[in-house]
Enzyme design. Structure first.
Site, PDB file in Angstrom:
ATOM      1  N   ARG A  83       7.388   3.614  -4.912  1.00  0.00           N
ATOM      2  CA  ARG A  83       7.179   4.730  -3.973  1.00  0.00           C
ATOM      3  C   ARG A  83       8.292   5.725  -4.213  1.00  0.00           C
ATOM      4  O   ARG A  83       9.479   5.401  -4.060  1.00  0.00           O
ATOM      5  CB  ARG A  83       7.203   4.234  -2.525  1.00  0.00           C
ATOM      6  CG  ARG A  83       7.283   5.367  -1.520  1.00  0.00           C
ATOM      7  CD  ARG A  83       7.033   4.947  -0.095  1.00  0.00           C
ATOM      8  NE  ARG A  83       5.620   4.686   0.131  1.00  0.00           N
ATOM      9  CZ  ARG A  83       5.070   4.583   1.340  1.00  0.00           C
ATOM     10  NH1 ARG A  83       5.795   4.736   2.419  1.00  0.00           N
ATOM     11  NH2 ARG A  83       3.778   4.347   1.463  1.00  0.00           N
TER      12      ARG A  83
ATOM     13  N   HIS B 274      -1.591   8.986  -3.158  1.00  0.00           N
ATOM     14  CA  HIS B 274      -1.411   7.692  -2.470  1.00  0.00           C
ATOM     15  C   HIS B 274      -2.681   6.852  -2.704  1.00  0.00           C
ATOM     16  O   HIS B 274      -3.442   6.573  -1.780  1.00  0.00           O
ATOM     17  CB  HIS B 274      -1.171   7.945  -0.976  1.00  0.00           C
ATOM     18  CG  HIS B 274      -0.600   6.777  -0.239  1.00  0.00           C
ATOM     19  ND1 HIS B 274      -0.263   5.582  -0.846  1.00  0.00           N
ATOM     20  CD2 HIS B 274      -0.307   6.611   1.092  1.00  0.00           C
ATOM     21  CE1 HIS B 274       0.219   4.758   0.072  1.00  0.00           C
ATOM     22  NE2 HIS B 274       0.191   5.339   1.251  1.00  0.00           N
TER      23      HIS B 274
ATOM     24  N   GLN C 161      -3.759   3.681  -0.578  1.00  0.00           N
ATOM     25  CA  GLN C 161      -4.239   3.996   0.767  1.00  0.00           C
ATOM     26  C   GLN C 161      -5.740   4.302   0.753  1.00  0.00           C
ATOM     27  O   GLN C 161      -6.506   3.790   1.568  1.00  0.00           O
ATOM     28  CB  GLN C 161      -3.461   5.211   1.316  1.00  0.00           C
ATOM     29  CG  GLN C 161      -3.888   5.598   2.712  1.00  0.00           C
ATOM     30  CD  GLN C 161      -3.518   4.537   3.736  1.00  0.00           C
ATOM     31  OE1 GLN C 161      -2.376   4.108   3.808  1.00  0.00           O
ATOM     32  NE2 GLN C 161      -4.491   4.084   4.525  1.00  0.00           N
TER      33      GLN C 161
ATOM     34  N   ASP D 157      -3.582  13.380   8.715  1.00  0.00           N
ATOM     35  CA  ASP D 157      -2.300  12.738   8.424  1.00  0.00           C
ATOM     36  C   ASP D 157      -1.210  13.597   9.067  1.00  0.00           C
ATOM     37  O   ASP D 157      -1.488  14.716   9.549  1.00  0.00           O
ATOM     38  CB  ASP D 157      -2.122  12.631   6.885  1.00  0.00           C
ATOM     39  CG  ASP D 157      -0.900  11.827   6.461  1.00  0.00           C
ATOM     40  OD1 ASP D 157      -0.317  11.130   7.315  1.00  0.00           O
ATOM     41  OD2 ASP D 157      -0.535  11.898   5.266  1.00  0.00           O
TER      42      ASP D 157
ATOM     43  N   CYS E 177      -3.869   7.239   7.903  1.00  0.00           N
ATOM     44  CA  CYS E 177      -3.140   6.242   7.108  1.00  0.00           C
ATOM     45  C   CYS E 177      -1.986   5.607   7.872  1.00  0.00           C
ATOM     46  O   CYS E 177      -1.531   4.529   7.505  1.00  0.00           O
ATOM     47  CB  CYS E 177      -2.639   6.877   5.805  1.00  0.00           C
ATOM     48  SG  CYS E 177      -1.398   8.162   6.052  1.00  0.00           S
TER      49      CYS E 177
ATOM     50  N   ARG F 148      -5.120  -2.685   3.728  1.00  0.00           N
ATOM     51  CA  ARG F 148      -4.146  -2.455   2.654  1.00  0.00           C
ATOM     52  C   ARG F 148      -3.794  -3.794   2.014  1.00  0.00           C
ATOM     53  O   ARG F 148      -3.668  -3.901   0.796  1.00  0.00           O
ATOM     54  CB  ARG F 148      -2.862  -1.807   3.216  1.00  0.00           C
ATOM     55  CG  ARG F 148      -3.003  -0.390   3.743  1.00  0.00           C
ATOM     56  CD  ARG F 148      -3.205   0.627   2.648  1.00  0.00           C
ATOM     57  NE  ARG F 148      -2.158   0.615   1.640  1.00  0.00           N
ATOM     58  CZ  ARG F 148      -0.974   1.208   1.750  1.00  0.00           C
ATOM     59  NH1 ARG F 148      -0.670   1.894   2.831  1.00  0.00           N
ATOM     60  NH2 ARG F 148      -0.091   1.158   0.756  1.00  0.00           N
TER      61      ARG F 148
HETATM   62  N1  NVA Z   1       1.620  11.948   3.829  1.00  0.00           N
HETATM   63  C1  NVA Z   1       2.531  10.947   4.353  1.00  0.00           C
HETATM   64  C2  NVA Z   1       1.933   9.598   4.187  1.00  0.00           C
HETATM   65  C3  NVA Z   1       2.781   8.455   4.707  1.00  0.00           C
HETATM   66  C4  NVA Z   1       2.132   7.115   4.482  1.00  0.00           C
HETATM   67  C5  NVA Z   1       3.869  11.045   3.633  1.00  0.00           C
HETATM   68  O1  NVA Z   1       3.860  11.242   2.416  1.00  0.00           O
HETATM   69  O2  NVA Z   1       4.895  10.945   4.285  1.00  0.00           O
HETATM   70  N1   CP Z   2       0.236   4.319   5.212  1.00  0.00           N
HETATM   71  C1   CP Z   2       1.373   3.931   4.615  1.00  0.00           C
HETATM   72  O1   CP Z   2       1.527   3.975   3.402  1.00  0.00           O
HETATM   73  O2   CP Z   2       2.310   3.471   5.486  1.00  0.00           O
HETATM   74  P1   CP Z   2       3.850   3.160   5.162  1.00  0.00           P
HETATM   75  O3   CP Z   2       4.530   4.485   4.939  1.00  0.00           O
HETATM   76  O4   CP Z   2       4.353   2.462   6.395  1.00  0.00           O
HETATM   77  O5   CP Z   2       3.927   2.302   3.943  1.00  0.00           O
END
Ligand code: NVA
Ligand code: CP
Length: 311
Positions: free
Chosen positions: A104, A131, A134, A220, A260, A288
């Site tokens: 990540r 992502h 997800q 989101d 998500c 997930r």
């Molecule tokens: N769009 C959000 C998703 C978190 C799971 C982010 O990138 O922070």
């Molecule tokens: N939806 C998701 O990826 O959650 P986290 O940021 O908690 O991993």
């Protein structure tokens, strides 16, 4: 076995997803029955986190353990990556010690560079741009509740972020239609997402028009990780983009709501929608775990014959 990475949703074709969903149903069933299934005994997953996570970390770590393997959490804060070791060198070393890597990070380019130098499969656990894990879970969840997503309308309300980009890729793979509505200045970038046609999405100025007649409504956070400096500006710019009961009422009467997570009640979604009868966010989060177990099994073992591993 040919080395495969999972960096974007379009890395797999529809037939591969159908296989993964079949395995997900089987793995979920085994999990619910407390049946031991350890095809990845002695395999190790390294998880590299450059950003926070609850669901992604837990689902990969628990998933790997449930498949008989082990997972190691690495963060850029306490590895040499945080002190400037080149991604290419880190990849060469890490991929000699483990069987699978999940990352990540911020720019998608970083994960591509890591994958280029890796001896083992690399999974995208979220980048600024995509992502995929997800949306694999989201589409599996839709299928569980409503059957095939082909030909359906999915309304995306809010920021055209990594999750939105991945939904747009998924629309091409699964042949459904995205209705996207974002505030001015926060719209989609079809070139960056690699969208090859305009058949699978339509852009709407007014979120109510986007939601009208939709089978699934999703949104989101207004401020994704890495964009925190813009939070206040975004709160103003996105004020009309809250998915509330009034907005949901314009979708089909049996429309589902997905997010998500983590969610901000009262910002991108009202509490009565997130916690309401059309919301499937908790199943979406749970899936997930199940979909990623299928993904890890696939990347490490290829297609398995269910009878080979008797439970
Ligand atoms: N769009 C959000 C998703 C978190 C799971 C982010 O990138 O922070
Ligand atoms: N939806 C998701 O990826 O959650 P986290 O940021 O908690 O991993």
């Amino acid at each position: 076995m040919q080395l495969k990475h999972y960096l974007q949703f379009t890395d797999f074709c529809r037939e591969e997803y159908e296989y993964l969903f079949e395995r997900t149903r089987w793995l979920k069933g085994a999990f619910k029955q407390f049946q031991q299934y350890w095809p990845l005994a002695d395999r190790t997953l390294a998880m590299i986190f450059d950003k926070n996570s609850t669901r992604t970390r837990l689902s990969f770590e628990a998933g790997m353990q449930q498949l008989g393997g082990s997972a190691i959490y690495l963060s850029t804060r306490d590895t040499q990556l945080g002190r400037g070791e080149p991604v290419e060198d880190a990849s060469r070393v890490i991929s000699r010690m483990v069987d699978l890597v999940m990352i990540r990070t911020y720019r998608h380019h970083v994960i591509e560079r890591f994958a280029e130098h890796s001896r083992v499969p690399v999974i995208n656990g979220l980048t600024d741009e995509f992502h995929p894990c997800q949306i694999m879970s989201d589409i599996f969840t839709y299928t569980e509740f409503r059957g095939n997503i082909e030909g359906k309308v999915v309304a995306w309300i809010g920021d055209a972020n990594n999750v939105c980009n991945t939904w747009l890729q998924a629309a091409q793979v699964f042949d459904f239609k995205m209705h996207v509505s974002t505030p001015p200045g926060y719209g989609i970038n079809p070139e960056r997402i690699g969208l090859s046609d305009k058949v699978h999405y339509e852009v709407f100025e007014n979120p109510h028009d986007a939601v009208s007649g939709a089978d699934l409504v999703t949104t989101d956070v207004w401020t994704s990780m890495g964009f925190e400096a813009e939070s206040e500006q975004r709160r103003n710019d996105f004020a009309d983009f809250c998915v509330d009961v009034e907005m949901m009422a314009l979708a089909k009467s049996d429309a589902l709501f997905m997010h998500c997570l983590p969610a901000h009640r009262g910002e991108e979604v009202s509490a009565d929608v997130l916690d309401g009868p059309q919301s499937v966010v908790w199943d979406e989060a749970e899936n997930r775990l199940h979909t990623q177990k299928a993904l890890m099994e696939y990347l490490l073992l290829g297609r398995v014959d269910t009878n080979r591993y008797k439970i």
